[in-house]
Design a protein around this motif. Structure first.
Motif, short mmCIF file in Angstrom:
data_model
loop_
_atom_site.label_atom_id
_atom_site.label_comp_id
_atom_site.label_asym_id
_atom_site.label_seq_id
_atom_site.Cartn_x
_atom_site.Cartn_y
_atom_site.Cartn_z
N GLY A 9 0.80 -1.38 -0.19
CA GLY A 9 0.08 0.07 0.06
C GLY A 9 0.81 1.14 -0.01
O GLY A 9 1.39 1.82 -1.00
N ASP A 44 -4.52 -7.78 2.00
CA ASP A 44 -5.60 -6.91 3.02
C ASP A 44 -6.83 -6.90 2.63
O ASP A 44 -7.73 -6.29 3.53
CB ASP A 44 -4.65 -5.41 3.13
CG ASP A 44 -3.33 -5.75 3.67
OD1 ASP A 44 -2.83 -6.83 3.85
OD2 ASP A 44 -2.69 -4.92 3.33
N ASP A 56 -4.78 -1.92 -0.27
CA ASP A 56 -3.43 -1.51 -1.13
C ASP A 56 -3.56 -1.23 -2.38
O ASP A 56 -2.87 -0.31 -2.81
CB ASP A 56 -2.63 -2.75 -1.02
CG ASP A 56 -2.19 -3.04 0.46
OD1 ASP A 56 -2.44 -2.05 1.39
OD2 ASP A 56 -1.26 -3.92 0.70
N SER A 216 2.80 -7.65 2.52
CA SER A 216 2.64 -7.03 1.24
C SER A 216 3.35 -7.87 0.46
O SER A 216 2.70 -8.71 -0.67
CB SER A 216 2.99 -5.82 1.31
OG SER A 216 2.33 -4.76 2.29
CA CA Z 1 -1.44 -3.12 3.36
#
Ligand code: CA
Ligand code: GDP
Ligand code: FO1
Length: 373
Positions: A9, A44, A56, A216
């Protein structure tokens, strides 16, 4: 030239925005400018009050559209919170997860298109196309997979182990409760999209943003098809450390690294990612077969077969991720140890304070990649 960047993100968005600025500076003529494709984490993502929320992807979209809240990093600027106040009064949704009125418009639009049966990849392209007066974004955004994969976290609040959504652990508990392990719901039925595999197959350079290495980048790499596409590519892979001077700048990446037994240092993350010239050591997060579903209104199911998740016997062991690794000037003493891992390393200013520092960082990553061609 095709540049692919693996992102989460806010860290991913700041880096990608810098990359776009640096490419515009180096290639003033758009026709000769390299293309940028971002492969974005979807771990996420969640269902909140019947809406599909993709944090993200939205951090990337809002930042590249120039409409993000730069202070916070996520969400839109000039937000109001009238709708979520009403939802909270009804006891619906996640009261600890801030959804602005304008942001909710994005979630409603996305959910409507998904419910019509549009794959997430096409939904993202459609949402991205409205920005910049209809010119779209300077970067192609690709969700790593069209199948829902959600990162959950095993925690113990005193009444035994339980699984909560990653955002509940991160935002509600501020990652202050130790994560016992991460579980990716839906991973067994997920695969990288054709667009992601094609982007990796035609990439001339792959950059790994200074994004959270566990939830991530780790999630992006765990999606079947990503590792194998990277292994087959001859493009140099250059990563940027998200750890500066032994600290997880902004957020709780240190708590994520602790949960998988990796020290919070630029060197340890490089070792975790591994050298592309050697066999891989980094393991995916823990899999679970249960796909996340919104039981009230299931999405139109595309029932896509899983592509290339199974490696035929006799295939070479997967390689590590990195040819190059940028560390902070504060971590200059780690360069030698990173190079001993078989990864070319440089120390550069790693703080993405503003447009200039982010662009300079992206430029340093491109320069290191050029050395590795
Ligand atoms: Ca994230
Ligand atoms: P998220 O999904 O919003 O958490 O964003 P990402 O996963 O893309 O990135 C989060 C990571 O970015 C954090 O764990 C930080 O380590 C890293 N980060 C944030 N700001 C900076 C910065 O200025 N420089 C570097 N090198 N890393 C940063
Ligand atoms: N991050 C927070 O720390 N608190 C929030 O209330 C929050 C809301 C939120 C809403 C939409 C969105 O797209 C992102 C949002 N984020 C919020 C950011 C983000 O989801 C997380 O900080 C990261 O995913 C952590 O990696």
């Amino acid at each position: 030239q095709n540049i692919v960047v693996l992102v989460g993100g806010v860290g991913g968005a700041r880096f990608t925005r810098g990359l776009v600025a640096e490419l515009e500076r180096r290639h003033p003529s758009p026709s000769s400018r390299p293309t940028v494709t971002a492969i974005v984490n979807t771990g996420d993502d969640s269902w909140i009050a019947g809406l599909r929320v993709t944090p993200d992807l939205d951090s990337m979209m809002y930042t590249l559209a120039g409409v993000n809240d730069d202070e916070r990093g996520w969400g839109l600027r000039d937000e109001s919170y009238r709708v979520s106040a009403e939802m909270n009064a009804y006891g619906v949704g996640w009261p600890w997860f801030t959804l602005g009125d304008l942001d909710l418009g994005t979630h409603i639009a996305r959910t409507a298109l998904l419910r019509e049966g549009m794959p997430l990849t096409d939904v993202v392209a459609r949402l991205a196309s409205r920005w910049n007066d209809g010119a779209g974004l300077p970067v192609r955004l690709l969700p790593v997979t069209d199948e829902p994969v959600e990162t959950h976290v095993e925690i113990d609040l005193g009444s035994g182990p339980e699984l909560v959504h990653f955002e509940e652990w991160w935002v509600k508990h501020r990652a202050a409760v130790p994560a016992q392990r991460f579980v990716q719901l839906g991973l067994a039925a997920a695969s990288a999209t054709r667009a992601v595999r094609d982007a990796l197959a035609t990439a001339d350079v792959v950059l790994v943003a200074p994004s959270n290495p566990v939830v991530s980048v780790g999630t992006v790499l765990s999606i079947p098809g990503v590792r194998s596409s990277l292994d087959e590519s001859s493009a140099p892979v250059v990563g940027v450390s998200p750890i500066i001077g032994g600290a997880a700048v902004r957020g709780y990446a240190d708590a994520c690294l602790a949960a998988i037994g990796v020290e919070t240092s630029a060197l340890a993350v490089a070792r975790h990612y591994g050298s592309r010239s050697r066999a891989a050591s980094a393991q995916p997060l823990v899999d679970s077969a249960t796909p996340p579903v919104d039981s009230a209104q299931p999405l139109v199911d595309s029932a896509k077969p899983v592509v290339d998740s199974a490696k035929p016997n006799g295939d070479p062991a997967p390689r590590g991720l990195l040819d190059g690794w940028l560390v902070a000037e504060e971590d200059a003493d780690a360069v030698e140890a990173v190079e001993a891992l078989g990864i070319r390393s440089r120390s550069v200013p790693l703080w993405m304070k503003d447009a200039e520092t982010s662009a300079a960082l992206a430029g340093a990553a491109l320069d290191l990649a050029a050395e590795l061609f």
